[in-house]
Design a protein around this motif. Structure first.
Motif, short mmCIF file in Angstrom:
data_model
loop_
_atom_site.label_atom_id
_atom_site.label_comp_id
_atom_site.label_asym_id
_atom_site.label_seq_id
_atom_site.Cartn_x
_atom_site.Cartn_y
_atom_site.Cartn_z
N ILE A 192 -31.87 -65.04 -17.06
CA ILE A 192 -32.31 -66.05 -16.08
C ILE A 192 -33.75 -66.49 -16.31
N ALA A 193 -34.67 -65.53 -16.42
CA ALA A 193 -36.10 -65.88 -16.51
C ALA A 193 -36.42 -66.78 -17.71
N PRO A 194 -35.88 -66.52 -18.90
CA PRO A 194 -36.20 -67.41 -20.03
C PRO A 194 -35.73 -68.86 -19.82
N VAL A 195 -34.58 -69.03 -19.20
CA VAL A 195 -34.10 -70.39 -18.91
C VAL A 195 -35.05 -71.09 -17.95
N LEU A 196 -35.49 -70.38 -16.92
CA LEU A 196 -36.41 -70.99 -15.95
C LEU A 196 -37.74 -71.35 -16.60
N ASP A 197 -38.23 -70.48 -17.47
CA ASP A 197 -39.49 -70.78 -18.17
C ASP A 197 -39.36 -72.04 -19.02
N GLN A 198 -38.26 -72.15 -19.74
CA GLN A 198 -38.03 -73.33 -20.59
C GLN A 198 -37.94 -74.61 -19.75
N MET A 199 -37.25 -74.53 -18.62
CA MET A 199 -37.05 -75.73 -17.82
C MET A 199 -38.29 -76.10 -17.01
N ARG A 200 -39.09 -75.11 -16.66
CA ARG A 200 -40.38 -75.44 -16.05
C ARG A 200 -41.24 -76.25 -17.02
N ALA A 201 -41.19 -75.87 -18.29
CA ALA A 201 -41.96 -76.59 -19.30
C ALA A 201 -41.48 -78.03 -19.46
N GLU A 202 -40.20 -78.28 -19.07
CA GLU A 202 -39.66 -79.63 -19.11
C GLU A 202 -39.96 -80.43 -17.86
N GLY A 203 -40.60 -79.79 -16.87
CA GLY A 203 -40.99 -80.50 -15.66
C GLY A 203 -40.21 -80.15 -14.41
N TYR A 204 -39.26 -79.23 -14.49
CA TYR A 204 -38.50 -78.84 -13.30
C TYR A 204 -39.34 -77.96 -12.39
N ASP A 205 -39.21 -78.17 -11.08
CA ASP A 205 -39.91 -77.37 -10.08
C ASP A 205 -38.99 -76.22 -9.68
N LEU A 206 -39.19 -75.07 -10.31
CA LEU A 206 -38.30 -73.93 -10.14
C LEU A 206 -39.06 -72.71 -9.66
N SER A 207 -38.47 -71.97 -8.75
CA SER A 207 -38.98 -70.65 -8.38
C SER A 207 -37.89 -69.63 -8.67
N GLY A 208 -38.31 -68.46 -9.13
CA GLY A 208 -37.33 -67.42 -9.43
C GLY A 208 -37.48 -66.85 -10.82
N PRO A 209 -36.60 -65.90 -11.16
CA PRO A 209 -35.50 -65.40 -10.32
C PRO A 209 -36.01 -64.64 -9.10
N LEU A 210 -35.42 -64.94 -7.94
CA LEU A 210 -35.85 -64.40 -6.66
C LEU A 210 -34.84 -63.39 -6.14
#
Length: 321
Positions: free
Chosen positions: A219-237
């Motif tokens: 989960i965490a690597p996907v969120l890191d990648q997508m944050r770099a693309e501009g998504y406003d993500l919190s987590g994994p929570l």
């Protein structure tokens, strides 16, 4: 002017047709929809007027339930689905989708179906409504969102055994779920910059690997990648602290790892008003968050609240699109 919502009748032996009549009474002054159904199947608790095209629905809506006649092969017997009606149920859905795809309808609202009756009567090859609508919309992947005024939740994996979730929760699936959810919130809910909270799979989101590695490794690597693309993500929570009122104020939708992680909080918070929304289709689709309820069909006691909310949400989504 917003086009009317196309409502497919669902399983005639269930509660769908009686609750749509109640929904018309509640909503006739607020929005416009038309029902695709066999006139002989209606309960006739409200005035009904047949129309020849969706364009006539708005003029009829104030005084009668607009009905686009759709003949079925069998009769309606409350609580007892007739496989002869399967083809009619299926083609009512496809007609509703066609109206939405051509712009004659602003959205589709589907009343509950009975999957076994469709399989028995027409060898229906799809697990349910959502997969069939994805086929009609010519898309490979869609997302199921449950939504109410209090909470929006998306299960990344849906109707599978809990033991299979860790394997099914792949980076590609999570990435697609986040992408489709974000796009749906922007284009259909009018949220310019969606805030998404992503739940961990394990207790305490794995607690640094002490309770499972999926949160750190998948989960965490996907969120890191997508944050770099501009998504406003919190987590994994940690999921156990995501759904109280103060936490819910910080996001527009919660992305959950599995079915019950998503559905338990929304059904606890707003059981009667939850709406099933399919994101990723080329048209708006909502449905009430309940089934055919054969055990109470025909008794006039079915609660129409979820159908009323599904129509209201479809109308708001159409106006925001």
């Amino acid at each position: 002017m917003t086009a009317p919502i196309a409502v497919s009748c669902g399983e005639p032996a269930g509660v769908g047709l009686e609750i749509i009549e109640k929904a018309w009474t509640a909503l006739k002054d607020d929005l416009s929809f038309f029902l695709i159904a066999d006139p002989a199947h209606l309960h006739a608790t409200v005035p009904v007027q047949e129309i020849r095209s969706p364009a006539q629905a708005a003029d009829v809506m104030l005084n009668a339930l607009p009905l686009l006649a759709h003949p079925f092969a069998g009769i309606r017997t409350a609580g007892a689905p007739d496989p002869q009606n399967a083809e009619g149920v299926i083609t009512a859905i496809s007609r509703a989708a066609d109206f939405a795809l051509t712009g004659a309808a602003s959205a589709v609202c589907t009343l509950p179906i009975h999957k076994k009756a469709l399989k028995d009567g027409a060898d229906f090859p799809y697990p349910g409504h959502t997969e069939y609508l994805a086929h009609l919309g010519k898309v490979d992947r869609v997302v199921m969102m449950l939504a109410s005024d209090q909470l929006r939740v998306v299960p990344t994996t849906i109707h599978i055994a809990l033991k299979d979730v860790p394997t099914a929760l792949t980076p590609d699936l999570l990435r697609d779920t986040i992408r489709i959810t974000g796009a749906g919130l922007r284009t259909q809910f009018g949220i310019a910059n969606p805030r998404l909270a992503v739940a961990g799979l394990n207790p305490h989101a794995g607690e640094g690997g002490a309770m499972g590695l999926e949160d750190m490794d998948t989960i965490a690597p996907v969120l890191d990648q997508m944050r770099a693309e501009g998504y406003d993500l919190s987590g994994p929570l940690p999921a156990d602290t995501m759904f109280h009122a103060r936490a819910r104020a910080n996001y527009d939708a919660a992305i959950c790892a599995y079915h019950d992680q998503a559905l338990i909080p929304i059904k606890t918070l707003d059981f009667d008003r939850g709406v099933n929304v399919t994101l990723g289709l080329p048209f708006i689709r909502t449905s009430p968050d309940h089934g055919t309820a054969f055990d109470i069909a025909g008794q006039g006691i079915a609660n129409p609240t979820s159908t009323i909310e599904a129509l209201r949400m479809a109308w708001r989504m159409a106006q925001a699109s």
